[in-house]
Design an enzyme around this catalytic site. Structure first.
Site, PDB file in Angstrom:
ATOM      1  N   ASP A  51       0.835  -1.197   0.000  1.00  0.00           N
ATOM      2  CA  ASP A  51       0.000   0.000   0.000  1.00  0.00           C
ATOM      3  C   ASP A  51       0.871   1.248   0.000  1.00  0.00           C
ATOM      4  O   ASP A  51       2.010   1.221   0.499  1.00  0.00           O
ATOM      5  CB  ASP A  51      -0.913   0.018   1.231  1.00  0.00           C
ATOM      6  N   TYR A  79       6.285  -8.675   8.322  1.00  0.00           N
ATOM      7  CA  TYR A  79       6.045  -7.235   8.459  1.00  0.00           C
ATOM      8  C   TYR A  79       6.282  -6.795   9.896  1.00  0.00           C
ATOM      9  O   TYR A  79       6.114  -7.580  10.838  1.00  0.00           O
ATOM     10  CB  TYR A  79       4.586  -6.887   8.125  1.00  0.00           C
ATOM     11  N   ASP A  93      -6.761   1.868   7.671  1.00  0.00           N
ATOM     12  CA  ASP A  93      -5.460   2.500   7.882  1.00  0.00           C
ATOM     13  C   ASP A  93      -5.654   4.014   7.858  1.00  0.00           C
ATOM     14  O   ASP A  93      -6.778   4.506   8.026  1.00  0.00           O
ATOM     15  CB  ASP A  93      -4.433   2.031   6.844  1.00  0.00           C
ATOM     16  N   ARG A 185      -3.871  -4.690   7.177  1.00  0.00           N
ATOM     17  CA  ARG A 185      -4.896  -3.715   7.567  1.00  0.00           C
ATOM     18  C   ARG A 185      -6.097  -4.412   8.194  1.00  0.00           C
ATOM     19  O   ARG A 185      -6.661  -3.945   9.183  1.00  0.00           O
ATOM     20  CB  ARG A 185      -5.352  -2.910   6.345  1.00  0.00           C
TER      21      ARG A 185
END
Length: 229
Positions: A51, A79, A93, A185
């Site tokens: 993203d 992540y 987000d 997310r």
């Protein structure tokens, strides 16, 4: 590297900057290769979208190595990031504004730990409506921006590791190792729901795809500087 090297196929590890789309990074790399080497046409693609508000590892394939994209996309990903409790957003987000606020005074380390355990292993996850997935030939984010409600089926994903490294109210700092197709997310949103405090993803960095690591990646400026002028 020569032009022939890139045409035959290379893997380029890029540390994607904040606010760039993965598509913009691919376009930049393609443009640089074409102009610095005088190449008329070259295939360039990425193995897994990040993203715009995320940073970190983007695996770029050139030339004949674009055939390997699907293989790389299917590999395990890692992540690090931050979930901010106390508010939800439509996009899960910071791309959209907070739409609901929640009290978080009840949240303790024990509550976070109990919730964390629920997300390890095989889980059902609903992708965010603000995503590039298609339904009836149209991107979900197009429906979202038009204010239209759309039924999004859940999907099975696998979370191998989900660790909370620090909790400093209202921020939960985490590390996650997960399968292809996992939306961090959605994980942030669902985690906030699990602790009854609302939550959205406020930062995200991809650190690994399979054996490729972000510490081996180049910034776009570094990559450009290494090409012939």
């Amino acid at each position: 590297m020569t032009a022939e090297d890139y045409l035959n196929g290379q893997v380029i590890l890029i540390d994607k900057p904040l606010k760039w789309t993965s598509f913009q990074v691919v376009n930049k790399v393609r443009w640089l290769l074409k102009h610095r080497y005088g190449i008329k046409k070259i295939k360039v693609g990425h193995a897994g979208t990040l993203d715009p508000l995320a940073t970190g590892l983007l695996v770029i394939c050139t030339g004949r190595f674009t055939k390997k994209i699907e293989e790389y996309q299917g590999q395990e990903k890692e992540y690090t990031g931050t979930i901010t409790l106390g508010g939800t957003t439509p996009s899960f987000d910071l791309e959209t504004e907070i739409d609901k606020e929640f009290d978080i005074s009840h949240v303790t380390d024990d509550i976070l730990e109990e919730a964390r355990n629920k997300f390890i292993g095989e889980i059902q996850q609903q992708p965010p409506v603000f995503s590039a997935l298609k339904k009836d030939g149209k991107r979900l984010y197009d429906y979202a921006r038009e204010g239209k409600e759309v039924d999004i089926p859940t999907r099975t994903v696998h979370i191998t590791e989900f660790d909370i490294s620090n909790f400093a109210t209202p921020e939960v700092h985490f590390r996650v190792v997960c399968s292809k197709g996992t939306y961090i997310r959605s994980l942030a949103h669902d985690f906030g729901k699990a602790v009854n405090a609302g939550g959205h993803l406020s930062s995200l960095r991809r650190t690994r795809i399979g054996s490729f690591k972000v510490e081996d990646a180049l910034g776009l400026e570094e990559f450009e500087a290494g090409l012939p002028s």
